[in-house]
Design a protein around this motif. Structure first.
Motif, PDB file in Angstrom:
ATOM      1  N   ALA A  59     -10.786  -7.360  -1.800  1.00 20.51           N
ATOM      2  CA  ALA A  59      -9.511  -7.688  -1.165  1.00 20.51           C
ATOM      3  C   ALA A  59      -8.402  -7.668  -2.212  1.00 20.51           C
ATOM      4  N   TYR A  60      -7.292  -7.013  -1.851  1.00 15.48           N
ATOM      5  CA  TYR A  60      -6.110  -6.957  -2.704  1.00 15.48           C
ATOM      6  C   TYR A  60      -4.915  -7.406  -1.888  1.00 15.48           C
ATOM      7  N   LYS A  61      -3.952  -8.008  -2.548  1.00 10.85           N
ATOM      8  CA  LYS A  61      -2.716  -8.337  -1.844  1.00 10.85           C
ATOM      9  C   LYS A  61      -2.109  -7.040  -1.336  1.00 10.85           C
ATOM     10  N   GLU A  62      -1.468  -7.102  -0.192  1.00 13.31           N
ATOM     11  CA  GLU A  62      -0.916  -5.902   0.436  1.00 13.31           C
ATOM     12  C   GLU A  62       0.010  -5.167  -0.518  1.00 13.31           C
ATOM     13  N   TYR A  63       0.753  -5.904  -1.287  1.00 10.95           N
ATOM     14  CA  TYR A  63       1.678  -5.332  -2.260  1.00 10.95           C
ATOM     15  C   TYR A  63       0.925  -4.472  -3.284  1.00 10.95           C
ATOM     16  N   GLU A  64      -0.186  -4.992  -3.824  1.00 12.23           N
ATOM     17  CA  GLU A  64      -0.988  -4.252  -4.800  1.00 12.23           C
ATOM     18  C   GLU A  64      -1.645  -3.032  -4.162  1.00 12.23           C
ATOM     19  N   ALA A  65      -2.152  -3.197  -2.945  1.00 12.53           N
ATOM     20  CA  ALA A  65      -2.803  -2.095  -2.244  1.00 12.53           C
ATOM     21  C   ALA A  65      -1.818  -0.962  -1.981  1.00 12.53           C
ATOM     22  N   ARG A  66      -0.600  -1.323  -1.664  1.00  7.85           N
ATOM     23  CA  ARG A  66       0.452  -0.331  -1.399  1.00  7.85           C
ATOM     24  C   ARG A  66       0.691   0.536  -2.641  1.00  7.85           C
ATOM     25  N   PHE A  67       0.818  -0.092  -3.808  1.00  6.21           N
ATOM     26  CA  PHE A  67       1.032   0.665  -5.042  1.00  6.21           C
ATOM     27  C   PHE A  67      -0.213   1.477  -5.405  1.00  6.21           C
ATOM     28  N   THR A  68      -1.403   0.919  -5.196  1.00  9.20           N
ATOM     29  CA  THR A  68      -2.640   1.648  -5.472  1.00  9.20           C
ATOM     30  C   THR A  68      -2.727   2.896  -4.611  1.00  9.20           C
ATOM     31  N   TYR A  69      -2.449   2.751  -3.319  1.00  7.39           N
ATOM     32  CA  TYR A  69      -2.464   3.899  -2.408  1.00  7.39           C
ATOM     33  C   TYR A  69      -1.487   4.967  -2.885  1.00  7.39           C
ATOM     34  N   GLN A  70      -0.267   4.573  -3.223  1.00  8.45           N
ATOM     35  CA  GLN A  70       0.754   5.546  -3.626  1.00  8.45           C
ATOM     36  C   GLN A  70       0.371   6.256  -4.920  1.00  8.45           C
ATOM     37  N   ARG A  71      -0.185   5.499  -5.879  1.00  5.19           N
ATOM     38  CA  ARG A  71      -0.593   6.113  -7.152  1.00  5.19           C
ATOM     39  C   ARG A  71      -1.702   7.138  -6.930  1.00  5.19           C
ATOM     40  N   LEU A  72      -2.681   6.797  -6.084  1.00  8.48           N
ATOM     41  CA  LEU A  72      -3.769   7.744  -5.788  1.00  8.48           C
ATOM     42  C   LEU A  72      -3.222   8.985  -5.095  1.00  8.48           C
TER      43      LEU A  72
END
Length: 83
Positions: A59-72
């Motif tokens: 589980a990641y905070k939505e904010y972190e997941a958003r940046f992870t998705y964009q970086r990938l």
């Protein structure tokens, strides 16, 4: 001088908020044989689960997941499926 990242917009779970609350929807990013699966938490919309290949999802905070998705995505990963 540090480079600031732009806040990621138009992430798949933003596009249809009502549907993304359903835990059965998964967003999959693939590149070669590496697969990342993103699933919104059913209990708390502030968290998104990310799973790499067959590893345990975390589980990641939505904010972190958003940046992870964009970086990938920026690194060449493609959105493979929404189920």
């Amino acid at each position: 001088m540090t480079k600031l990242e732009k806040y990621p917009e138009n992430i798949p779970w933003d596009l249809n908020i009502e549907q993304s609350k359903d835990n059965s929807i998964k967003w999959v990013l693939t590149k070669s044989d590496i697969v990342y699966t993103f699933t919104r938490s059913r209990m708390n919309n502030n968290y998104v689960y990310i799973q790499k290949n067959d590893e345990k999802s975390k589980a990641y905070k939505e904010y972190e997941a958003r940046f992870t998705y964009q970086r990938l995505f920026d690194d060449g990963y493609l959105l493979a499926a929404i189920s």
